[in-house]
Design an enzyme around this catalytic site. Structure first.
Site, mmCIF file in Angstrom:
data_model
loop_
_atom_site.group_PDB
_atom_site.id
_atom_site.type_symbol
_atom_site.label_atom_id
_atom_site.label_comp_id
_atom_site.label_asym_id
_atom_site.label_seq_id
_atom_site.Cartn_x
_atom_site.Cartn_y
_atom_site.Cartn_z
ATOM 1 N N HIS A 135 78.751 38.375 107.005
ATOM 2 C CA HIS A 135 77.889 37.296 107.487
ATOM 3 C C HIS A 135 78.704 36.126 108.041
ATOM 4 O O HIS A 135 79.901 36.010 107.774
ATOM 5 C CB HIS A 135 76.990 36.769 106.355
ATOM 6 C CG HIS A 135 75.809 37.651 106.082
ATOM 7 N ND1 HIS A 135 75.908 38.786 105.311
ATOM 8 C CD2 HIS A 135 74.505 37.573 106.484
ATOM 9 C CE1 HIS A 135 74.716 39.376 105.245
ATOM 10 N NE2 HIS A 135 73.849 38.660 105.942
ATOM 11 N N LYS A 139 76.836 30.758 105.352
ATOM 12 C CA LYS A 139 75.907 31.308 104.362
ATOM 13 C C LYS A 139 76.306 30.835 102.965
ATOM 14 O O LYS A 139 77.483 30.916 102.594
ATOM 15 C CB LYS A 139 75.930 32.847 104.441
ATOM 16 C CG LYS A 139 74.924 33.521 103.539
ATOM 17 C CD LYS A 139 74.781 34.993 103.886
ATOM 18 C CE LYS A 139 73.852 35.713 102.910
ATOM 19 N NZ LYS A 139 72.509 35.121 102.842
HETATM 20 N N1 LIG Z 1 65.005 37.531 104.907
HETATM 21 C C1 LIG Z 1 65.639 37.455 106.095
HETATM 22 O O1 LIG Z 1 65.457 38.302 106.987
HETATM 23 C C2 LIG Z 1 66.575 36.306 106.329
HETATM 24 C C3 LIG Z 1 67.226 36.161 107.553
HETATM 25 C C4 LIG Z 1 68.060 35.059 107.736
HETATM 26 C C5 LIG Z 1 68.218 34.148 106.708
HETATM 27 N N2 LIG Z 1 67.596 34.361 105.523
HETATM 28 C C6 LIG Z 1 67.700 33.433 104.407
HETATM 29 O O2 LIG Z 1 66.945 32.268 104.736
HETATM 30 C C7 LIG Z 1 67.518 31.136 104.093
HETATM 31 C C8 LIG Z 1 67.841 30.088 105.156
HETATM 32 O O3 LIG Z 1 68.899 30.555 105.976
HETATM 33 P P1 LIG Z 1 69.482 29.662 107.163
HETATM 34 O O4 LIG Z 1 70.663 30.390 107.690
HETATM 35 O O5 LIG Z 1 68.388 29.267 108.102
HETATM 36 O O6 LIG Z 1 69.969 28.366 106.348
HETATM 37 P P2 LIG Z 1 70.055 26.855 106.876
HETATM 38 O O7 LIG Z 1 70.918 26.141 105.905
HETATM 39 O O8 LIG Z 1 70.418 26.852 108.327
HETATM 40 O O9 LIG Z 1 68.534 26.344 106.771
HETATM 41 C C9 LIG Z 1 67.890 25.982 105.594
HETATM 42 C C10 LIG Z 1 67.052 24.765 105.911
HETATM 43 O O10 LIG Z 1 66.192 24.483 104.840
HETATM 44 C C11 LIG Z 1 66.139 23.083 104.661
HETATM 45 N N3 LIG Z 1 65.646 22.792 103.318
HETATM 46 C C12 LIG Z 1 66.316 22.801 102.148
HETATM 47 N N4 LIG Z 1 65.493 22.486 101.130
HETATM 48 C C13 LIG Z 1 64.278 22.279 101.679
HETATM 49 C C14 LIG Z 1 63.010 21.926 101.162
HETATM 50 N N5 LIG Z 1 62.829 21.708 99.848
HETATM 51 N N6 LIG Z 1 61.961 21.810 102.012
HETATM 52 C C15 LIG Z 1 62.115 22.023 103.342
HETATM 53 N N7 LIG Z 1 63.296 22.346 103.906
HETATM 54 C C16 LIG Z 1 64.356 22.472 103.082
HETATM 55 C C17 LIG Z 1 67.573 22.622 104.946
HETATM 56 O O11 LIG Z 1 67.650 21.235 105.199
HETATM 57 C C18 LIG Z 1 67.911 23.496 106.154
HETATM 58 O O12 LIG Z 1 67.502 22.870 107.354
HETATM 59 C C19 LIG Z 1 68.758 31.663 103.346
HETATM 60 O O13 LIG Z 1 68.422 31.948 102.006
HETATM 61 C C20 LIG Z 1 69.080 32.944 104.092
HETATM 62 O O14 LIG Z 1 69.797 33.861 103.314
HETATM 63 C C21 LIG Z 1 66.785 35.419 105.316
HETATM 64 O O1 LIG Z 2 72.040 34.532 107.496
HETATM 65 C C1 LIG Z 2 71.652 34.754 106.325
HETATM 66 O O2 LIG Z 2 71.855 33.956 105.397
HETATM 67 C C2 LIG Z 2 70.925 36.002 106.044
HETATM 68 N N1 LIG Z 2 70.409 36.158 104.844
HETATM 69 C C3 LIG Z 2 69.689 37.291 104.375
HETATM 70 C C4 LIG Z 2 70.417 37.959 103.225
HETATM 71 O O3 LIG Z 2 71.065 37.266 102.414
HETATM 72 O O4 LIG Z 2 70.334 39.175 103.117
HETATM 73 C C5 LIG Z 2 69.314 38.251 105.480
HETATM 74 C C6 LIG Z 2 70.335 38.365 106.548
HETATM 75 C C7 LIG Z 2 70.735 37.004 107.102
#
Ligand SMILES: NC(=O)c1ccc[n+]([C@@H]2O[C@H](COP(=O)([O-])OP(=O)(O)OC[C@H]3O[C@@H](n4cnc5c(N)ncnc54)[C@H](O)[C@@H]3O)[C@@H](O)[C@H]2O)c1
Ligand SMILES: O=C(O)C1=N[C@H](C(=O)O)CCC1
Length: 250
Positions: A135, A139
């Site tokens: 990643h 992250k």
């Molecule tokens: N399930 C999937 O397919 C998938 C894909 C990508 C990312 N993710 C996950 O999504 C999450 C976010 O990833 P990201 O790369 O966008 O992170 P990021 O740090 O870019 O974004 C997170 C955002 O949430 C905000 N935030 C934090 N606490 C908050 C609250 N209480 N209320 C509102 N906003 C709040 C932060 O200020 C930030 O802007 C991570 O856990 C990541 O692993 C999941």
């Molecule tokens: O960018 C991230 O953070 C991602 N989080 C998810 C994970 O932890 O599996 C999904 C992939 C991207």
């Protein structure tokens, strides 16, 4: 037909910002709120949100979901950090709001969901299985939620099949060299500038290996899964863990 009233939490984050654009572009949805850190959750109620897309941080997600479930707002959750304890806590909240639906998806991309399925099918046929996730370096959690789930599915499939423990003669070495142990499956996490979200499942048997690899090259890869989740969660009360259940993959 009336549009689904959708809000995004974590709207300024990497995936949250992409989700805002995807909801705005969806003809059957209306974006009614886009909240970031520090914004009041009451806005969700005032805006009449039916579904919240939760894309924040492992530290924030439980509080946000507690609010949503108490107010009967369905949730589609991509945020990572899920443990058995957290899932039990969420199930307790949902029991008090039986018409509310929550979908938690470790990964919303179709390729990643299929990677998990293929790995689960293949795992009992090989002596050795290891997971490598790669990643971007921003992250905050390791291993990824996807890799953890993949390893859990592999371990469960091997247990069901009565597979022997994996061969590994290591008796000495540096801490961490063999990765994290998730239910007996080694999981290795790489953090590298230039990457987004990638995973390899390495399987090995006598005289052969099989590698299952998936690459998310852009956050757009997660959007069809998120939109599907929003459409399905409103008619699926209780907790659903994994997008595969909405793809009829079992
Ligand atoms: N399930 C999937 O397919 C998938 C894909 C990508 C990312 N993710 C996950 O999504 C999450 C976010 O990833 P990201 O790369 O966008 O992170 P990021 O740090 O870019 O974004 C997170 C955002 O949430 C905000 N935030 C934090 N606490 C908050 C609250 N209480 N209320 C509102 N906003 C709040 C932060 O200020 C930030 O802007 C991570 O856990 C990541 O692993 C999941
Ligand atoms: O960018 C991230 O953070 C991602 N989080 C998810 C994970 O932890 O599996 C999904 C992939 C991207």
């Amino acid at each position: 037909m009336s549009k689904l009233r959708v809000a995004v939490l974590g709207a300024k984050g990497r995936i949250g910002a992409e989700a805002v654009r995807a909801v705005e572009a969806a003809e059957d949805m209306e974006l009614v709120a886009a909240l970031g850190r520090g914004d009041k959750l009451e806005t969700l109620v005032d805006a009449g949100a039916q579904v919240v897309v939760e894309l924040t941080t492992p530290a924030s997600v439980m509080g946000n979901l507690d609010f949503c479930v108490r107010h009967g707002i369905h949730a589609v959750v991509g945020t990572t950090g899920w443990t058995d304890e957290r899932l039990a806590q969420l199930n307790t909240s949902l029991a008090a709001s039986p018409e509310t639906g929550v979908l938690i998806a470790p990964n919303f991309s179709i390729g990643a969901v299929l990677t998990m399925k293929f790995a689960e099918v293949a795992a009992p046929y090989f002596e050795s299985v290891e997971v490598v996730e790669l990643h971007h370096p921003n992250k905050v959690d390791a291993p990824s939620g996807t890799a953890t789930r993949t390893a859990q599915l592999i371990a469960a499939a091997r247990e069901r099949a009565g597979s022997a423990p994996q061969p590994d003669a290591t008796v000495t070495g540096l801490d961490g060299a063999r990765g994290a142990n998730v239910d007996g499956v080694p999981v290795h996490a790489v953090r590298l500038r230039g990457l987004l979200a990638h995973q390899e499942v390495l399987l090995g048997g006598e005289g052969e290996t099989l590698t299952i690899r998936h690459d998310s090259l852009h956050h757009s890869s997660f959007m069809p899964g998120i939109l599907l989740g929003v459409r399905r969660v409103v008619t699926t009360p209780g907790l659903t863990f994994g997008l595969e259940h909405f793809l009829d993959l079992g």
